[in-house]
Design a protein around this motif. Structure first.
Motif, PDB file in Angstrom:
ATOM      1  N   VAL A 217       1.397  -0.124  11.454  1.00 42.16           N
ATOM      2  CA  VAL A 217       0.646   0.071  10.216  1.00 42.16           C
ATOM      3  C   VAL A 217       1.310   1.128   9.350  1.00 42.16           C
ATOM      4  CG1 VAL A 217      -1.560   0.908   9.296  1.00 42.16           C
ATOM      5  CG2 VAL A 217      -1.536  -0.772  11.120  1.00 42.16           C
ATOM      6  N   ILE A 218       1.817   2.178   9.965  1.00 45.23           N
ATOM      7  CA  ILE A 218       2.499   3.229   9.200  1.00 45.23           C
ATOM      8  C   ILE A 218       3.773   2.684   8.558  1.00 45.23           C
ATOM      9  CG2 ILE A 218       3.761   5.409   9.433  1.00 45.23           C
ATOM     10  CD1 ILE A 218       1.619   6.264  11.446  1.00 45.23           C
ATOM     11  N   LEU A 219       4.495   1.852   9.285  1.00 42.83           N
ATOM     12  CA  LEU A 219       5.708   1.267   8.713  1.00 42.83           C
ATOM     13  C   LEU A 219       5.381   0.304   7.568  1.00 42.83           C
ATOM     14  CD1 LEU A 219       7.823   0.619  11.922  1.00 42.83           C
ATOM     15  CD2 LEU A 219       8.229   2.317  10.131  1.00 42.83           C
ATOM     16  N   LEU A 220       4.239  -0.327   7.624  1.00 46.09           N
ATOM     17  CA  LEU A 220       3.841  -1.246   6.562  1.00 46.09           C
ATOM     18  C   LEU A 220       3.427  -0.522   5.284  1.00 46.09           C
ATOM     19  CD1 LEU A 220       1.744  -3.881   8.529  1.00 46.09           C
ATOM     20  CD2 LEU A 220       3.932  -4.252   7.389  1.00 46.09           C
TER      21      LEU A 220
ATOM     22  N   LEU B 186       7.527  -3.609   4.811  1.00 46.01           N
ATOM     23  CA  LEU B 186       7.273  -5.042   4.882  1.00 46.01           C
ATOM     24  C   LEU B 186       6.189  -5.482   3.900  1.00 46.01           C
ATOM     25  CD1 LEU B 186       7.351  -5.463   8.757  1.00 46.01           C
ATOM     26  CD2 LEU B 186       9.141  -6.013   7.127  1.00 46.01           C
ATOM     27  N   ALA B 187       5.302  -4.578   3.505  1.00 46.10           N
ATOM     28  CA  ALA B 187       4.213  -4.950   2.601  1.00 46.10           C
ATOM     29  C   ALA B 187       4.648  -4.995   1.140  1.00 46.10           C
ATOM     30  CB  ALA B 187       3.060  -3.957   2.760  1.00 46.10           C
ATOM     31  N   SER B 188       5.891  -4.655   0.863  1.00 47.38           N
ATOM     32  CA  SER B 188       6.332  -4.626  -0.530  1.00 47.38           C
ATOM     33  C   SER B 188       6.829  -5.982  -1.018  1.00 47.38           C
ATOM     34  CB  SER B 188       7.439  -3.595  -0.706  1.00 47.38           C
ATOM     35  OG  SER B 188       8.585  -4.007   0.023  1.00 47.38           O
TER      36      SER B 188
ATOM     37  N   THR C  17      -4.931   3.041   9.479  1.00 46.23           N
ATOM     38  CA  THR C  17      -4.217   4.208   9.995  1.00 46.23           C
ATOM     39  C   THR C  17      -5.198   5.251  10.512  1.00 46.23           C
ATOM     40  OG1 THR C  17      -2.413   3.835   8.440  1.00 46.23           O
ATOM     41  CG2 THR C  17      -2.567   6.025   9.414  1.00 46.23           C
ATOM     42  N   TRP C  18      -6.206   5.566   9.688  1.00 43.24           N
ATOM     43  CA  TRP C  18      -7.203   6.560  10.110  1.00 43.24           C
ATOM     44  C   TRP C  18      -8.000   6.063  11.313  1.00 43.24           C
ATOM     45  CZ3 TRP C  18      -7.188  11.456   9.138  1.00 43.24           C
ATOM     46  CH2 TRP C  18      -6.579  11.927   7.977  1.00 43.24           C
TER      47      TRP C  18
END
Length: 112
Positions: free
Chosen positions: A19-22, A29-31, A52-53
């Motif tokens: 999730v942090i990498l996204l 990857l989310a871009s 994330t939280w």
């Protein structure tokens, strides 16, 4: 139970890293065009931030809970640390009682 919690912590840690990498909108990857068209850029970042939280709080709670379910060892007379075992093999020194102090002889000073 302890190992189940450890497995869940490892799984959540991997998901948290993903999730942090996204979350990086410039190179993550989310871009991609498909991701921004599907949910919109604003909604994607809100969801990823909540995930994330949530993962971070879940990991912290599970780590704290392992202190209560962790297996404990019951020490018996044969078990113990190296220092305890070494101390058992040594013979205790004999404790000597101090000699009683010499008491002065009492003289009868009364005159008859």
């Amino acid at each position: 139970m302890f190992w189940v919690i450890i497995g869940i912590i490892v799984l959540l840690s991997v998901l948290l890293a993903a999730v942090i990498l996204l979350q990086n909108p410039k190179g993550g990857l989310a871009s991609g065009v498909a991701a921004s068209q599907l949910m919109g850029v604003k909604r994607t970042s809100d969801l990823l931030e909540r995930l994330t939280w949530g993962f971070a709080i879940a990991i912290m709670a599970l780590v704290l809970s392992t202190a209560f379910v962790a297996p404990t060892s019951q020490a018996t007379n044969e078990d113990g640390t190296v220092n305890i075992k070494r101390n058992r093999t040594k013979s205790a020194p004999a404790i000597q009682q101090p000699a009683p102090a010499a008491q002065p002889a009492t003289q009868d000073t009364a005159k008859p």
